[in-house]
Design an enzyme around this catalytic site. Sequence first.
Site, PDB file in Angstrom:
ATOM      1  N   LEU A  91      21.898 -11.807   6.590  1.00 61.65           N
ATOM      2  CA  LEU A  91      22.053 -10.431   7.013  1.00 61.65           C
ATOM      3  C   LEU A  91      20.695  -9.946   7.516  1.00 61.65           C
ATOM      4  O   LEU A  91      19.656 -10.297   6.944  1.00 61.65           O
ATOM      5  CB  LEU A  91      22.495  -9.545   5.847  1.00 61.65           C
ATOM      6  CG  LEU A  91      23.979  -9.492   5.498  1.00 61.65           C
ATOM      7  CD1 LEU A  91      24.172  -8.676   4.226  1.00 61.65           C
ATOM      8  CD2 LEU A  91      24.790  -8.888   6.627  1.00 61.65           C
ATOM      9  N   ASP A  92      20.678  -9.138   8.564  1.00 61.16           N
ATOM     10  CA  ASP A  92      19.429  -8.561   9.040  1.00 61.16           C
ATOM     11  C   ASP A  92      18.775  -7.745   7.931  1.00 61.16           C
ATOM     12  O   ASP A  92      19.474  -7.176   7.074  1.00 61.16           O
ATOM     13  CB  ASP A  92      19.689  -7.641  10.233  1.00 61.16           C
ATOM     14  CG  ASP A  92      20.146  -8.408  11.469  1.00 61.16           C
ATOM     15  OD1 ASP A  92      19.898  -9.630  11.530  1.00 61.16           O
ATOM     16  OD2 ASP A  92      20.757  -7.778  12.359  1.00 61.16           O
ATOM     17  N   PRO A  93      17.438  -7.630   7.925  1.00 59.58           N
ATOM     18  CA  PRO A  93      16.775  -6.778   6.927  1.00 59.58           C
ATOM     19  C   PRO A  93      17.316  -5.354   6.910  1.00 59.58           C
ATOM     20  O   PRO A  93      17.426  -4.732   5.848  1.00 59.58           O
ATOM     21  CB  PRO A  93      15.303  -6.811   7.365  1.00 59.58           C
ATOM     22  CG  PRO A  93      15.157  -8.142   8.042  1.00 59.58           C
ATOM     23  CD  PRO A  93      16.461  -8.370   8.756  1.00 59.58           C
ATOM     24  N   ALA A 149      20.317  -4.453   7.344  1.00 57.81           N
ATOM     25  CA  ALA A 149      21.681  -4.422   6.818  1.00 57.81           C
ATOM     26  C   ALA A 149      21.716  -4.447   5.293  1.00 57.81           C
ATOM     27  O   ALA A 149      20.823  -4.971   4.636  1.00 57.81           O
ATOM     28  CB  ALA A 149      22.480  -5.591   7.366  1.00 57.81           C
ATOM     29  N   ARG A 183      24.964  -6.226  16.445  1.00 59.66           N
ATOM     30  CA  ARG A 183      23.975  -5.612  17.343  1.00 59.66           C
ATOM     31  C   ARG A 183      24.374  -5.817  18.801  1.00 59.66           C
ATOM     32  O   ARG A 183      24.294  -4.895  19.611  1.00 59.66           O
ATOM     33  CB  ARG A 183      22.595  -6.220  17.086  1.00 59.66           C
ATOM     34  CG  ARG A 183      21.938  -5.726  15.810  1.00 59.66           C
ATOM     35  CD  ARG A 183      20.603  -6.393  15.599  1.00 59.66           C
ATOM     36  NE  ARG A 183      20.740  -7.791  15.220  1.00 59.66           N
ATOM     37  CZ  ARG A 183      20.057  -8.785  15.759  1.00 59.66           C
ATOM     38  NH1 ARG A 183      19.217  -8.561  16.745  1.00 59.66           N
ATOM     39  NH2 ARG A 183      20.216 -10.015  15.329  1.00 59.66           N
TER      40      ARG A 183
END
Length: 305
Positions: free
Chosen positions: A47-49, A51, A181
């Site tokens: 997961l992106d930071p 998120a 995104r």
Amino acid sequence: MAQVKRIRRKVDGVLVLDKPREMTSNAALQKVRWLFNAEKAGHTGSLDPLATGVLPLCFGEATKFSQYLLESDKGYETVMQLGIATTTGDAEGEVTERKPVDVTPARLESILATFRGDIAQIPPMYSALKRDGQPLYKLARAGEVVDREARSVTISRLDVLDWDGDRVRLAVACSKGTYIRTLVEDIGRELGCGAHVAQLRRTLAGPFEVLSAITLDVLERAHEEGGAEALDGFLLPVDSALEHWPLLTLSEHTSYYWLHGQPVWAPDIPKFGMIRVQDHNGRFIGIGEVSDDGRLAPRRLVRSE
């Protein structure tokens, strides 16, 4: 004085973590592994930071089956900020463009409809995908842009949950490999005003829902009160990610040969596909695949004590 090496515990199972914001998936994994004092652990897709939400962590024998969570469908809630585009497609990037927003509900719905179903999506430069062994995000940080092939993904749900000014909250259900995104950027481009992800929360990964996810704060408090062993109660079974698979029980005799790598005959074997297997005591012992001759061939085995 020589430093004493920490002796890790053998821990098996799945923990559904509610990943906090501003923390990488690997940092979250390492923190939880330290709390459990576990020998072996891995996550099932970053997961992106930015998120938050569902990040299944596999421990010990469960790591053998993490690929099936990587391949599972996902669910998200995201806040789409209209009128602003960024370098990364989310709020952590630098603003590259600002445009006025003149979008009606009808216009938005007509655009969202074009993104439902099977679509082609070009992965973002700021991603962990690799080109010649180098992650794309490192190339992007160096100012490089390389061609990326479009990939087919499926958006099974894309609905507006809330709309407040220039911020639209969306519910998304999608196949593996979908970049939210990129989805939001593409929607913004079609609307003519640009957009980026202001917030992102994963609500579903395979069978795991955010309502049953455990926060890092809960784990830390439990660790303070009872140590690493106190966390074992939060673990789900090794095969919890596979519970939607057919289940076959083998006899004691048949289990012995199957666990030694031999295809076996058994009553009630399905005609095809992957099977979850347990022994006569109800213990999960691995997964198998039905071969052309109708026997059950072992594919991944669970190590026994």
